[in-house]
Design a protein around this motif. Structure first.
Motif, PDB file in Angstrom:
ATOM      1  N   GLU A  77       0.683  -1.266   0.117  1.00  0.00           N
ATOM      2  CA  GLU A  77      -0.047  -0.031   0.030  1.00  0.00           C
ATOM      3  C   GLU A  77       0.948   1.225   0.087  1.00  0.00           C
ATOM      4  OE1 GLU A  77      -1.943  -3.436   1.755  1.00  0.00           O
ATOM      5  OE2 GLU A  77      -0.148  -2.477   2.352  1.00  0.00           O
ATOM      6  N   ASN A  78       1.906   1.067   0.522  1.00  0.00           N
ATOM      7  CA  ASN A  78       3.221   2.097   0.568  1.00  0.00           C
ATOM      8  C   ASN A  78       4.027   2.502  -0.479  1.00  0.00           C
ATOM      9  OD1 ASN A  78       3.216   4.536   1.919  1.00  0.00           O
ATOM     10  ND2 ASN A  78       4.879   3.469   3.357  1.00  0.00           N
ATOM     11  N   ALA A  79       3.942   1.453  -1.670  1.00  0.00           N
ATOM     12  CA  ALA A  79       4.776   1.234  -2.950  1.00  0.00           C
ATOM     13  C   ALA A  79       5.408   2.550  -3.255  1.00  0.00           C
ATOM     14  CB  ALA A  79       4.077   0.624  -3.939  1.00  0.00           C
ATOM     15  N   ASN A  80       4.666   3.824  -3.481  1.00  0.00           N
ATOM     16  CA  ASN A  80       5.117   5.088  -4.091  1.00  0.00           C
ATOM     17  C   ASN A  80       6.122   5.517  -3.028  1.00  0.00           C
ATOM     18  OD1 ASN A  80       3.721   4.871  -6.320  1.00  0.00           O
ATOM     19  ND2 ASN A  80       1.856   5.948  -5.447  1.00  0.00           N
ATOM     20  N   VAL A  81       5.815   5.417  -1.814  1.00  0.00           N
ATOM     21  CA  VAL A  81       7.070   6.055  -0.748  1.00  0.00           C
ATOM     22  C   VAL A  81       8.007   5.194  -0.919  1.00  0.00           C
ATOM     23  CG1 VAL A  81       7.255   6.497   1.854  1.00  0.00           C
ATOM     24  CG2 VAL A  81       5.008   6.937   0.745  1.00  0.00           C
ATOM     25  N   VAL A  82       8.073   4.122  -1.013  1.00  0.00           N
ATOM     26  CA  VAL A  82       9.302   3.072  -0.689  1.00  0.00           C
ATOM     27  C   VAL A  82      10.041   3.333  -2.074  1.00  0.00           C
ATOM     28  CG1 VAL A  82      10.088   0.615  -0.991  1.00  0.00           C
ATOM     29  CG2 VAL A  82       7.953   1.187   0.694  1.00  0.00           C
ATOM     30  N   GLN A  83       9.387   3.489  -3.198  1.00  0.00           N
ATOM     31  CA  GLN A  83      10.195   3.948  -4.175  1.00  0.00           C
ATOM     32  C   GLN A  83      11.188   4.914  -4.187  1.00  0.00           C
ATOM     33  OE1 GLN A  83       7.722   4.019  -8.000  1.00  0.00           O
ATOM     34  NE2 GLN A  83       7.145   1.894  -7.469  1.00  0.00           N
ATOM     35  N   LYS A  84      10.340   6.056  -3.420  1.00  0.00           N
ATOM     36  CA  LYS A  84      11.231   7.378  -3.114  1.00  0.00           C
ATOM     37  C   LYS A  84      12.407   7.128  -2.547  1.00  0.00           C
ATOM     38  CE  LYS A  84       7.037  10.445  -4.032  1.00  0.00           C
ATOM     39  NZ  LYS A  84       5.932  11.198  -3.287  1.00  0.00           N
TER      40      LYS A  84
END
Length: 207
Positions: A68-75
């Motif tokens: 659910e937090n994939a975008n933050v992990v990518q950052k």
């Protein structure tokens, strides 16, 4: 050598930086004779290791490593040269969730264009035993992540920890029981002649 802030030093994004494996690696890098920048990822910045490492120069990031937090992990993986990944099955006891979260981190590392993904994993017991031992879900979910990472094409280094020797003291399932004759009994189904690799994870894994 102290943890560096120089842009020329390699940047390592460290999953689980306040845990046993990640924390051990952070400490080993801090004691290395080479400079490293470290981005320590943790879901709990209140752990004692978090301020300790921050004082040593670690960039501490509070992040939940979930699908659910994939975008933050990518950052947080962005601009890292190396990423160390370990999953935490015991946080939720769900092999499917662990596999999904691990695959998400593989995708994030690949999208970040890192030089190397270092993946701490376990062997897929069901496959190795040809289905004889099919109830070790967190081993099998780790195996799924390994297969996914290999197929992804991301530069990959696979590592495995040995048995945590601390578990013999802290875990009821693995507790050593002292017998009347002074010997110790291990509360696990292994034979008396079985050779088991163990490690003092917190102090030795990083090396």
């Amino acid at each position: 050598m102290p943890i560096s802030s120089r842009p020329s030093a390699p940047l390592i994004a460290m999953v689980g930086s306040t845990g046993n494996q990640g924390g051990s690696i952070v400490q080993a890098l801090a004691e290395s004779d080479r400079p490293y920048r470290i981005r320590g990822l943790t879901r709990d910045v209140t752990k004692p290791a978090a301020p300790k490492f921050a004082n040593q120069g670690v960039e501490t990031v509070n992040v939940t490593l979930s699908v659910e937090n994939a975008n933050v992990v990518q950052k947080v993986f962005k601009r890292a040269d190396f990423v160390f990944v370990v999953t935490n099955f015991w946080e939720h006891l769900d092999p499917n969730r662990e596999a999904d979260n691990g695959k998400m981190m593989v995708d994030a590392a690949k999208a970040a264009g890192i030089d190397l993904l270092i993946w701490s994993t376990l062997e897929p017991v069901s496959n190795i035993s040809k289905g004889k031992y099919a109830q070790v879900g967190h081993f099998d979910s780790n195996g799924q992540i390994t297969a996914y990472a290999r197929a992804s094409g991301v530069p990959l280094l696979i590592v495995q920890a040995q048995w945590y020797i601390s578990n013999f003291l802290l875990s009821d399932a693995m507790a050593l029981t002292k017998e009347a004759d002074g010997s110790y009994t291990l509360g696990l189904p292994v034979g008396p002649d079985t050779i088991v690799p163990v490690i003092d994870t917190l102090h030795d894994y990083g090396h």
